[in-house]
Design a protein around this motif. Structure first.
Motif, mmCIF file in Angstrom:
data_model
loop_
_atom_site.group_PDB
_atom_site.id
_atom_site.type_symbol
_atom_site.label_atom_id
_atom_site.label_comp_id
_atom_site.label_asym_id
_atom_site.label_seq_id
_atom_site.Cartn_x
_atom_site.Cartn_y
_atom_site.Cartn_z
ATOM 1 N N VAL A 140 2.243 -18.623 9.822
ATOM 2 C CA VAL A 140 2.687 -19.828 10.515
ATOM 3 C C VAL A 140 3.426 -19.400 11.773
ATOM 4 C CG1 VAL A 140 3.955 -21.982 10.312
ATOM 5 C CG2 VAL A 140 2.919 -20.949 8.269
ATOM 6 N N THR A 141 2.876 -19.699 12.919
ATOM 7 C CA THR A 141 3.435 -19.191 14.177
ATOM 8 C C THR A 141 4.643 -19.980 14.651
ATOM 9 O OG1 THR A 141 1.874 -20.539 15.461
ATOM 10 C CG2 THR A 141 1.196 -18.297 14.897
ATOM 11 N N ARG A 142 4.709 -21.291 14.349
ATOM 12 C CA ARG A 142 5.834 -22.121 14.796
ATOM 13 C C ARG A 142 6.327 -23.000 13.640
ATOM 14 N NH1 ARG A 142 3.307 -24.438 20.487
ATOM 15 N NH2 ARG A 142 2.811 -22.397 21.424
ATOM 16 N N PRO A 143 6.926 -22.398 12.653
ATOM 17 C CA PRO A 143 7.405 -23.212 11.510
ATOM 18 C C PRO A 143 8.543 -24.131 11.938
ATOM 19 C CG PRO A 143 8.197 -20.951 11.339
ATOM 20 C CD PRO A 143 7.222 -20.965 12.481
ATOM 21 N N LYS A 144 8.524 -25.351 11.458
ATOM 22 C CA LYS A 144 9.587 -26.306 11.786
ATOM 23 C C LYS A 144 10.858 -26.020 10.996
ATOM 24 C CE LYS A 144 6.340 -29.989 13.001
ATOM 25 N NZ LYS A 144 5.839 -31.366 12.696
ATOM 26 N N ASN A 145 10.675 -25.370 9.861
ATOM 27 C CA ASN A 145 11.816 -25.046 9.011
ATOM 28 C C ASN A 145 11.486 -23.766 8.259
ATOM 29 O OD1 ASN A 145 13.843 -24.937 6.986
ATOM 30 N ND2 ASN A 145 14.094 -27.165 7.091
ATOM 31 N N THR A 146 12.409 -22.832 8.240
ATOM 32 C CA THR A 146 12.156 -21.556 7.558
ATOM 33 C C THR A 146 11.942 -21.745 6.055
ATOM 34 O OG1 THR A 146 14.557 -21.227 7.377
ATOM 35 C CG2 THR A 146 13.439 -20.215 9.258
ATOM 36 N N LYS A 147 12.453 -22.841 5.501
ATOM 37 C CA LYS A 147 12.267 -23.089 4.070
ATOM 38 C C LYS A 147 10.813 -23.416 3.734
ATOM 39 C CE LYS A 147 16.983 -24.775 3.323
ATOM 40 N NZ LYS A 147 17.831 -25.909 2.864
ATOM 41 N N GLU A 148 10.045 -23.778 4.755
ATOM 42 C CA GLU A 148 8.625 -24.065 4.512
ATOM 43 C C GLU A 148 7.842 -22.797 4.185
ATOM 44 O OE1 GLU A 148 8.039 -27.833 7.592
ATOM 45 O OE2 GLU A 148 7.402 -25.810 8.174
ATOM 46 N N ILE A 149 8.380 -21.649 4.609
ATOM 47 C CA ILE A 149 7.659 -20.386 4.425
ATOM 48 C C ILE A 149 7.989 -19.819 3.057
ATOM 49 C CG2 ILE A 149 7.190 -18.133 5.419
ATOM 50 C CD1 ILE A 149 6.527 -20.517 7.238
ATOM 51 N N HIS A 150 7.107 -20.017 2.120
ATOM 52 C CA HIS A 150 7.285 -19.452 0.791
ATOM 53 C C HIS A 150 5.916 -19.151 0.196
ATOM 54 C CE1 HIS A 150 6.624 -23.738 -0.030
ATOM 55 N NE2 HIS A 150 6.116 -23.341 -1.197
ATOM 56 N N SER A 151 5.863 -18.114 -0.604
ATOM 57 C CA SER A 151 4.602 -17.668 -1.206
ATOM 58 C C SER A 151 4.478 -18.226 -2.610
ATOM 59 C CB SER A 151 4.541 -16.137 -1.228
ATOM 60 O OG SER A 151 4.633 -15.626 0.092
#
Length: 633
Positions: A556-567
């Protein structure tokens, strides 16, 4: 020597000069055309006008020779590509059959290159861009002005052979003849012949239903590139043809005489009109203009092309030669080819979109991140291979326009008959049913933006409109013989790659393919893009033994929120930022299973990065093939 003998010797050879021979042979000359005798009969430039008419001064024998030579040049190149493709198909089939029942650790033979020269050939010619790294990333003068892309090195070689051969055939004339007007006539004949000769393959390469696409397994994108350069050659040779004629006429009769002929003689007027139409096509096809107004350009281009072919037909048919010019049968072939291709399109449209059940309807759903999901509900069964694309048109949304989009998902709906239990009968029922074909279409400008805006009007529910699908096209890159597949997707490029995943997992479970490892790398702007493919990805993730074969890497190159990035798991991982493609691919090569294929579909910059990474891993210790899905215009 006696005086009489010296006088006889001074007369020179008793053979007519070039001018006298022309006068004797030209039976069409009227008495008013006969020279008065006041000219210097030993000056070949004294006669001008005859070289502007008929085939006077034209080396017709040479023209027909170079016509055959040019066709042989193109034919031999096609035969070479066909031979290579047939060998490749045979080798691929052998690899598929021998590896589909072998476990991953037993595919070592296919992992290594069997020819030491092949990796170097791939690295420096087949997969190499024209210069350094850039190939599919557009060259832009500004954010609004693009001048196109660069061809690959292999494309450059093919184009070079065609262009250089045209140049040699064009100017292989008698440059040392005394009469420069006779030279102009020879150039006129040669340029006109070569221009019409190139129109035949030009019209073949322009068609979506070009049979060479299937025979040679070469993408329409490549043929489109060849079509553009061949078209430029046709235009330049036609302009040379016109200038060579005008040079002689102006010298003989002045500009007034030339204008009178262009207005009152159908033969000359049609030829000149065709040249003007070709010139307009050349100007409009310049990359900045073509990219800025592509939809308008395409419609005008087709109209002008019809005018060119019609005027060339008239030009050949109305020549002052019994039976017309020798090029007349070629024009007939061009019209037949064009009509056949258009009929094939019409047949595809009619077959796909109409049956006793009714007509095709499309469901258009607005999606986050400026995209819409389109599902075409076809009224009949249509067999669609992975990696294909189709042309879509919608009633009420620029119905005269049709655009290509990659097919993302296919579902077949068989006829319902609960009494049928036999497998063959169930397959027959499936073919008597209907098919749904889904696409993800990003909103950019023009047609796609209009489609998205129309979809928004249908919220909160989806919009259903009458539509038509022409296709499928392409689909000649089968991944089933590769033990390892790495699929790169950028943004809506996921549509091309996701079409392979379900069939590959099904083939893995049925033990009918060689694939033992799939890695999907999807680069997206934000996590909203996941909504585009959520129903299809959910189905994939629920498939039996999916974890054994499929690994998904989301960037994800431009996540709106770092919490969205999860595996979600070890096989479905999400990362912020952009991937390091060379590092990622080298890691895949270290864990390679059998022969590997790397496919990419996405923006030009991503495609160039993946291409470069594939070139860097070319080595005799690993077989890594590269496929790029793109459509340039």
């Amino acid at each position: 020597m006696s005086l009489i003998r010296r006088r006889i010797a001074a007369l020179g050879p008793l053979t007519p000069t070039t001018v006298l021979a022309l006068r004797d042979s030209d039976s069409d000359m009227t008495s008013s055309d006969v020279p008065t005798g006041t000219e210097d009969q030993h000056d070949p430039t004294a006669t001008i006008a005859p070289f502007a008419t008929s085939l006077n001064g034209v080396n017709q024998t040479g023209n027909m020779l170079f016509k055959d030579t040019l066709w042989w040049t193109l034919g031999i190149m096609a035969l070479i590509v066909l031979s290579i493709r047939l060998l490749d198909i045979g080798w691929t089939k052998l690899r598929h059959v021998s590896a589909m029942s072998a476990p991953a650790e037993k595919q070592g033979y296919w992992k290594k290159s069997q020819w030491s020269w092949m990796p170097g050939l791939k690295k420096h010619l087949i997969y190499a861009p024209f210069w350094r790294k850039r190939h599919n990333r557009e060259i832009k003068l500004s954010s609004a002005v693009s001048i196109g892309t660069l061809p690959s090195r292999l494309h450059t070689v093919i184009l070079g052979i065609y262009l250089i051969s045209n140049l040699v055939y064009m100017f292989h004339v008698d440059w040392f003849q005394d009469n420069r007007y006779a030279l102009a006539a020879e150039i006129r004949g040669r340029s006109g012949t070569l221009s019409v000769v190139s129109m035949v393959p030009l019209i073949i390469l322009a068609g979506r239903n070009n049979p060479l696409i299937v025979m040679l397994r070469v993408s329409f994108d490549t043929y489109n590139l060849l079509h553009r350069w061949m078209g430029r050659t046709v235009v330049i040779e036609a302009i040379i043809h016109t200038i060579a004629w005008a040079y002689v006429v102006v010298a003989a009769e002045g500009y007034d005489g030339m204008n009178y002929k262009l207005i009152h003689e159908t033969f000359l007027a049609s030829g000149f009109a065709g040249t003007i139409a070709l010139g307009i096509i050349l100007c409009l096809s310049l990359s900045p203009i073509r990219h800025a107004f592509y939809e308008t350009f395409l419609n005008i281009h087709i109209i002008l092309a019809i005018i060119v072919f019609a005027m060339t037909w008239v030009h050949c048919a109305t020549a002052h030669i019994p039976g017309g010019l020798p090029q007349l049968p070629w024009m007939l072939a061009i019209f037949l080819l064009w009509i056949a291709e258009r009929l094939a399109r019409m047949f595809r449209l009619a077959y796909n979109n109409w049956s006793k059940r009714g007509f095709t309807e499309a469901t258009i759903e607005p999606m986050p991140a400026d995209a819409c999901r389109v599902t075409m509900h076809l009224p009949r069964y249509v067999d669609i291979e992975p990696g294909t694309h189709a042309y879509l048109r919608f009633m009420g949304i620029s119905p005269w326009e049709n655009h290509p989009f990659s097919i993302a998902w296919v579902e077949h709906h068989p006829e319902v008959d609960k009494t049928v239990e036999d497998k063959e009968d169930r397959e027959d029922m499936r073919k008597r049913g209907t098919t749904s074909v889904s696409f993800i279409i990003g909103a950019h400008s023009g047609f796609t933006r209009k489609l998205y805006n129309t979809a928004l009007k249908g919220e909160p529910r989806s919009l259903r409109v009458r539509a038509a699908m022409e296709g499928p096209y392409a689909g000649h890159h089968s991944l089933e013989s590769y033990g390892h597949a790495v699929l790169f997707a950028g943004s809506t490029g996921i549509t091309h790659q996701i079409s392979y995943i379900k069939p590959l997992i099904e083939g893995f479970n049925d033990e009918t393919i060689a694939t033992r490892r799939i890695t999907l790398v999807w680069i997206m702007r934000d996590t909203e893009s996941l909504e585009w493919v959520r129903p299809w990805m959910d189905e994939i993730l629920r498939m039996p033994r999916r974890r054994e074969i499929l690994n998904i890497r989301l960037f994800v190159t431009r996540p709106k929120n770092t919490k969205e990035i999860h595996s979600a798991s070890s096989t479905v991982q999400m990362f912020p930022g952009r991937p390091n493609i060379p590092t990622l691919l080298k890691k895949e090569v270290e864990e390679q299973v059998g022969a590997m294929c790397v496919s990419v579909c996405g923006p030009g910059g991503l495609a160039d990065d993946v291409r470069q990474a594939v070139r860097e891993v070319q080595d005799v210790s690993s077989v890594v093939d590269f496929f790029e899905e793109s459509f340039t215009w």
